[in-house]
Every structure is written in C-alpha cells, then in structure tokens.
Design a protein around this motif. Structure first.
Motif, PDB file in Angstrom:
ATOM      1  N   PRO A  34      13.439  -5.751  -8.251  1.00 17.49           N
ATOM      2  CA  PRO A  34      13.985  -6.366  -7.036  1.00 17.49           C
ATOM      3  C   PRO A  34      14.254  -5.309  -5.965  1.00 17.49           C
ATOM      4  O   PRO A  34      14.596  -4.163  -6.278  1.00 17.49           O
ATOM      5  CB  PRO A  34      15.296  -7.007  -7.514  1.00 17.49           C
ATOM      6  N   ALA A  35      14.142  -5.711  -4.710  1.00 18.45           N
ATOM      7  CA  ALA A  35      14.338  -4.789  -3.594  1.00 18.45           C
ATOM      8  C   ALA A  35      15.739  -4.201  -3.593  1.00 18.45           C
ATOM      9  O   ALA A  35      15.921  -3.014  -3.297  1.00 18.45           O
ATOM     10  CB  ALA A  35      14.061  -5.494  -2.271  1.00 18.45           C
ATOM     11  N   ASP A  36      16.760  -5.011  -3.922  1.00 19.69           N
ATOM     12  CA  ASP A  36      18.122  -4.482  -3.857  1.00 19.69           C
ATOM     13  C   ASP A  36      18.353  -3.366  -4.869  1.00 19.69           C
ATOM     14  O   ASP A  36      19.082  -2.407  -4.590  1.00 19.69           O
ATOM     15  CB  ASP A  36      19.153  -5.604  -4.019  1.00 19.69           C
ATOM     16  N   TYR A  46      17.873   4.296  -4.314  1.00 22.02           N
ATOM     17  CA  TYR A  46      17.506   5.235  -3.246  1.00 22.02           C
ATOM     18  C   TYR A  46      18.760   5.829  -2.606  1.00 22.02           C
ATOM     19  O   TYR A  46      18.872   7.049  -2.425  1.00 22.02           O
ATOM     20  CB  TYR A  46      16.662   4.511  -2.200  1.00 22.02           C
ATOM     21  N   PHE A  47      19.713   4.988  -2.263  1.00 22.36           N
ATOM     22  CA  PHE A  47      20.934   5.471  -1.604  1.00 22.36           C
ATOM     23  C   PHE A  47      21.831   6.247  -2.575  1.00 22.36           C
ATOM     24  O   PHE A  47      22.510   7.190  -2.175  1.00 22.36           O
ATOM     25  CB  PHE A  47      21.705   4.305  -0.991  1.00 22.36           C
ATOM     26  N   LYS A  48      21.828   5.851  -3.847  1.00 19.91           N
ATOM     27  CA  LYS A  48      22.650   6.559  -4.820  1.00 19.91           C
ATOM     28  C   LYS A  48      22.178   8.001  -4.981  1.00 19.91           C
ATOM     29  O   LYS A  48      22.985   8.915  -5.222  1.00 19.91           O
ATOM     30  CB  LYS A  48      22.600   5.831  -6.163  1.00 19.91           C
ATOM     31  N   GLY A  71      25.243   8.092   5.494  1.00 23.23           N
ATOM     32  CA  GLY A  71      26.466   7.352   5.792  1.00 23.23           C
ATOM     33  C   GLY A  71      26.279   5.849   5.754  1.00 23.23           C
ATOM     34  O   GLY A  71      25.153   5.335   5.743  1.00 23.23           O
ATOM     35  N   SER A  72      27.390   5.116   5.755  1.00 23.26           N
ATOM     36  CA  SER A  72      27.351   3.661   5.603  1.00 23.26           C
ATOM     37  C   SER A  72      26.621   2.987   6.763  1.00 23.26           C
ATOM     38  O   SER A  72      25.861   2.031   6.556  1.00 23.26           O
ATOM     39  CB  SER A  72      28.768   3.109   5.474  1.00 23.26           C
TER      40      SER A  72
END
Length: 438
Positions: free
Chosen positions: A28-30, A36-38, A44-45
């Motif tokens: 899944p994309a999420d 990727y962000f982890k 930043g947010s």
C-alpha cells in the motif's frame, strides 16, 4: 525544503510505488510513504505533508497523467508523472520546470532533450482531453469497467468522480465515556473545527484537517477515527448488553470498539482475524476506550478448527469481509492500481468460504451481518444470493430488525444498506443482515 526538493522526494516515492505495484506482492502507498519518511526523519512535518499531497494527487489521477505520457510516447515513471502533474494540474511553465529540475543537490536532475519536448507538448494544456476514454477520465482500472458501470447504475459517473476526491475525516464518539455533544464542545475548546455527521448519531466530522491525535479528548479515549459509513454499518448489528458476539474479520478493531459501546461493555465480543499484527493494533485502542469485554484470537484461516468450539453459540456474527476495497478509493486511491482481476477472483472465493464458516457459529434465531467496503455486486448481492441458495436455514432479516437503530427517514428503508461517496458522503459500503431460522 524548497519546492524542488519536495518534488524530488515525490519522484522517489512514486518510483518506489510503481516498482512495488508491478511486483507479486504490491505494498500500500501509505506503508511505502511511512517507511520513506521514517528513514528520513530530518524532513519536517510541513514538508512531509506537501510531499504526500503531491504523491497522492498523482496516484489519484494516475490514469489521466499516464494517458498524456503514453499519448506523447514518453516512458511512465515517477519523473514523467511528476512533470505531467506540474504542467497540467499546477500550471507551471517550461521555464519554471527548468528551474525545478536544475540538477542541484536536492533537486531533480536537469531535463533531457526528450523531456523538454514532452513538456512543450503539455504546457498550457487542460488536464482533461475530449479523446480520453471513460476509464481514464474517471481514473479507474479498465478491467473493472463493466462491473463498475453495472453496479453503480445510471449515476456511475458521479460516483466515480466522488471516489476520486479526498475523504472526510470522521470520528466516532465513544459513548462509554462521553456524549457526542460533550465531545464536540471539548474539541471546539481545543480549537478543532468540527460538526456532527449528518447520518450517524455518534459521528463527528472535522471541517478542516488538523493533528487530531494530539487532542486531550483522544488521549482520554473519547473518540476513535472511523468513517461515518463504517459507523452506520455497525449500527445494523442487533446486539445488546450480555450478548455473545463474534467479529469474524476484526482487523484493528474499528467495528469491535463500536460494538462494545453498543453493548455497554457487557457480554462477550470475540475478535478474530488471521493477522496477529492487526489484532495487536487493537490492544491499545481497547485500553484507551476502557473496553474490557473483548477477547482477541488469531485464526490460521477462515476454516480454523478452533471455530468448532463456538458452533451454534453466537447471538450475532459480524463479517467485515476482505474485499476489493473499491468503496474506499477516496482514502486508498492506490488500491485501484495494485488490486488485480486475479485478486478479485481469489477474494470472492474467500468471501464464500468465510460466509459458510461464520454461519455455523450463529445460534438459532441469531444474526449474521455481512459487510464489505466494495461497490461491486459480485462481492455483495451475488455473494448473499449464492449463500442463501446453499444455506436454507438463513433468511434476510425482518426489515424492522434491520433498521431498528435508525430513525426514518435518515436512511433508505431497503433490505440492504448501500452507502456511496456521491449519494451519502461516506466511503462505499454494502451490508445485509441475515437471521438463522432453524
């Protein structure tokens, strides 16, 4: 981050998605985005939000952007999808594109001659083109076209257009701890913009997106995030305090928690799933909501021998069946592109097996609630028709029982509950309540 760096990150993510979706086990994309962000905690947010917004726009409109790419004989990848999106949707100029793709350390590489030619052909064009076939214009898999049109009827265009929009953020009030009015008042005190949902008596809708999980109301267990449609489906279950209820495909527990509130935390809810990971996600949610009448069990399959222990014993069995997820395309747009025709054949066979196994758990005069978040008749009406053909000891429940938790004319009084994004403003759901008659 500069905009160029955000677009470069978006291109990387899109390439990861395209690679995964072409594999035997597409992710899944999420999950891809979270991983990727982890691995890049320095982002930043606000930058994460902007990158995710770009990626999800492209995923939602992948068929349209791919049509332009194929029309001009370019190769589809994360880079060409991003270029097409910037020119067609965000209306940047070729000069702007050169400035973005400048080859600097955190920017996309410079445009190749072929990309310059491609960009010139797209510059100033509208996103939609008269030559686009329906499956492109409305962004859905071509192989699903015939069944989608048949299942959605005359309003299929409006429904598919609604499925390509962003989903609402809905909350379900935990009535074990508070009321909807109290929850709304408390959230407004914390400066959240919220309002009651139009259909669910427990629902609260966020008017603007905000970090709701930092709310003190969430920490106190006053609400769970749950689409209004899913809340309405839970209301179809004729459960009461003291009942024995089996949530056959419980997942992370959204409907389990709703059922516990309806039962006032009394009786027994057996939450089963074949995924230990999903059931583990339920544990902190149960604790936060102060729910203590749920017992979680991991099954080896829908025909696990463990089921025999509970034969003919449940007042109500709920099947939130694995399905195509076509009703959730607003919040899971990547499902359109990673779910395949062969997956649908496999899912329908699983649904039939689950119905057969779960029906054996229902006591006489008890109920079986079958639910999907699919819009396809082959997973909904036809699945029930097939089941009733082979299981003569079940019938569609009395309409008065089906709608006992609804206030007319809030919902349409039919044998089945059907919810769609365009018609109801919810995810797409199908649910029918059956009763064992002998």
């Amino acid at each position: 981050m500069y905009n160029a760096a955000r677009i470069a990150a978006g291109i990387e993510l899109l390439d990861e998605c395209e690679t995964s979706w072409a594999s035997a086990r597409p992710l899944p994309a999420d999950i891809i985005i979270n991983h990727y962000f982890k691995a890049r905690r320095y982002i930043g947010s606000k930058d994460r939000g902007a990158i995710a917004e770009l990626v999800y726009y492209i995923i939602r409109n992948r068929a349209i952007l791919s049509w332009w790419i194929e029309r001009h004989h370019a190769q589809r990848n994360g880079r060409t999808l991003a270029i097409a999106a910037q020119l067609l949707q965000y209306k940047i100029t070729l000069i702007d594109l050169h400035n973005i793709c400048n080859g600097d350390a955190f920017s996309p590489a410079k445009l190749t001659p072929a990309e310059v030619t491609f960009a010139k052909l797209l510059e100033g064009k509208d996103v939609l083109h008269d030559d686009m076939p329906d499956h492109v214009r409305y962004n859905y898999p071509q192989w699903m076209e015939e069944e989608l049109h048949a299942s959605l009827g005359e309003g299929w265009k409006e429904e598919l257009a609604a499925l390509n929009t962003e989903a609402t953020v809905d909350l379900r009030t935990n009535t074990l701890l508070t009321t909807r009015d109290e929850l709304i008042a408390a959230l407004r005190e914390e400066q959240y913009e919220v309002e009651p949902t139009p259909l669910s008596p427990f629902g609260v809708r966020m008017k603007t997106r905000a970090p709701i999980f930092t709310s003190s109301c969430f920490k106190r267990g006053w609400f769970e995030m749950q689409d209004e449609g899913s809340q309405l489906v839970a209301l179809l279950a004729p459960v009461k305090p003291g009942d024995k209820v089996i949530d056959f495909c419980a997942g992370a527990g959204g409907k389990t928690l709703a059922l516990a509130a309806m039962m006032k935390n009394k009786g027994r809810i057996l939450a089963w799933d074949t995924s230990q990971k999903r059931l583990d996600q339920m544990k902190p949610r149960l604790a936060r909501a102060k729910v203590d009448n749920v017992q979680r069990t991991t099954l080896t399959s829908e025909t696990d021998p463990f089921l025999k222990r509970h034969k003919d014993s449940a007042n109500c069995v709920i099947i939130d069946a694995p399905c195509s997820g076509s009703g959730t395309w607003r919040r899971n747009p990547d499902l359109k592109w990673r779910f395949r025709a062969s997956d649908l054949d496999e899912i329908r066979a699983i649904q039939n097996r689950i119905l057969e196994s779960a029906s054996r758990l229902v006591k006489r005069e008890g109920y079986l609630l079958y639910v999907t978040c699919s819009l396809l008749q082959s997973e909904n009406d036809k699945a029930i028709e097939t089941f009733l053909t082979h299981q003569k000891n079940f019938k569609v429940a009395d309409p008065e029982k089906i709608w006992s938790n609804f206030s007319p004319p809030t919902m349409r009084q039919e044998s089945n509950l059907r919810l769609t994004p365009h018609q109801d403003g919810t995810d797409g759901f199908f649910a029918t309540l059956l009763q064992r008659c002998e």
